[in-house]
Design a protein around this motif. Structure first.
Motif, mmCIF file in Angstrom:
data_model
loop_
_atom_site.group_PDB
_atom_site.id
_atom_site.type_symbol
_atom_site.label_atom_id
_atom_site.label_comp_id
_atom_site.label_asym_id
_atom_site.label_seq_id
_atom_site.Cartn_x
_atom_site.Cartn_y
_atom_site.Cartn_z
ATOM 1 N N LYS A 142 -8.570 -1.677 3.003
ATOM 2 C CA LYS A 142 -8.621 -2.579 4.146
ATOM 3 C C LYS A 142 -7.582 -3.693 4.063
ATOM 4 N N CYS A 144 -4.559 -3.516 2.366
ATOM 5 C CA CYS A 144 -3.171 -3.096 2.172
ATOM 6 C C CYS A 144 -2.405 -3.169 3.481
ATOM 7 N N LYS A 145 -1.077 -3.152 3.382
ATOM 8 C CA LYS A 145 -0.213 -3.128 4.562
ATOM 9 C C LYS A 145 0.274 -1.716 4.856
ATOM 10 N N PHE A 147 -0.426 2.462 3.623
ATOM 11 C CA PHE A 147 -1.251 3.421 2.898
ATOM 12 C C PHE A 147 -0.383 4.643 2.592
ATOM 13 N N ALA A 168 -8.351 4.172 6.086
ATOM 14 C CA ALA A 168 -7.037 3.603 6.389
ATOM 15 C C ALA A 168 -6.704 3.767 7.866
ATOM 16 N N ASN A 171 -8.667 1.481 10.083
ATOM 17 C CA ASN A 171 -8.175 0.108 10.011
ATOM 18 C C ASN A 171 -6.726 -0.027 10.475
ATOM 19 N N LYS A 173 -3.924 1.275 9.477
ATOM 20 C CA LYS A 173 -2.893 1.092 8.470
ATOM 21 C C LYS A 173 -1.776 2.115 8.671
#
Length: 233
Positions: A142, A144-145, A147, A168, A171, A173
């Protein structure tokens, strides 16, 4: 200041050359399309300068952190923390540390990125007794910028890898696939990776004799920078 070996220096130089070429091409395109009210120099947003790498693989549902062989966490340095901007999701038995039954690809990738100034976090060795495994994995995804999916034959076959990429996507990503081996995209996660950027370029996975590992590192560095994550050398 990070000291690079001769080989690492060559890799970083290749990355810089790739970025220079890309920047020149972007500037030419921007100059041709910019209006008088919007100079070409203002079309590109500045990139962030701090970056770290999160490498996380949860065990199968029937296992726990206690099932990792004693001392195996030393296979990869326990640097970084949940919340770093990049997470790498992978299958330990195929691409993890050799001590865990993998072929060591994640270790090589992590070491190469670390040498370029991108810190690395390893889930298994960072967890302490009493911490909840699933919660750490969830927070890493959640927060991370980017994945990164290290695609191998059974990626997505296990509940954990499937849940990681699903979370990911939920969210929103950015997904960046690195094709290690097997069919691409892995059948169980084709719905997510079918239209996403994939490394290496071309028709072969990174394990093919014709593919150079250092070239993949350069490609990965370049791809991460496009998402705002770049070396801190």
């Amino acid at each position: 200041m990070t000291m690079l070996s001769s080989k690492q220096g060559d890799t970083f130089a290749a990355y810089q050359q790739l970025q220079t070429t890309a920047s020149s091409a972007d500037a030419t395109t921007a100059a041709a399309t910019a209006s008088p009210e919007e100079p070409a120099s203002q079309l590109a947003a500045p990139l962030q300068s701090d970056a770290s790498l999160v490498i996380v693989e949860a065990p199968d549902l029937n296992s726990s952190p206690r099932d990792v062989p004693h001392g195996a966490s030393n296979a990869i340095s326990a640097n970084g923390a949940v919340g770093d901007p990049v997470m790498i999701s992978y299958r330990v038995p195929e691409t993890g540390a050799t001590e865990l039954g993998g072929d060591g690809t994640v270790v090589r990738l992590a070491d190469s990125l670390r040498a370029m100034g991108i810190g690395c976090f390893v889930g298994e060795s960072a967890l302490q007794p009493g911490q909840k495994w699933a919660l750490n994995i969830q927070e890493a995804v959640k927060e991370c910028k980017v994945f990164v999916v290290l695609c191998s034959p059974s990626y997505g076959d296990t509940p954990w890898t499937y849940r990681e990429i699903q979370l990911a996507d939920n969210n929103k990503k950015p997904l960046l696939a690195v094709w290690h081996s097997g069919t691409y995209p892995p059948p169980k996660v084709e719905i997510w990776l079918g239209g996403e950027q994939r490394l290496p370029r071309g028709h072969h996975p990174m394990t093919h004799p014709s593919v150079n590992f250092d070239d993949i590192v350069v490609e990965l560095l370049s791809a991460l920078e496009r998402f705002g994550v770049k070396p801190t050398l």
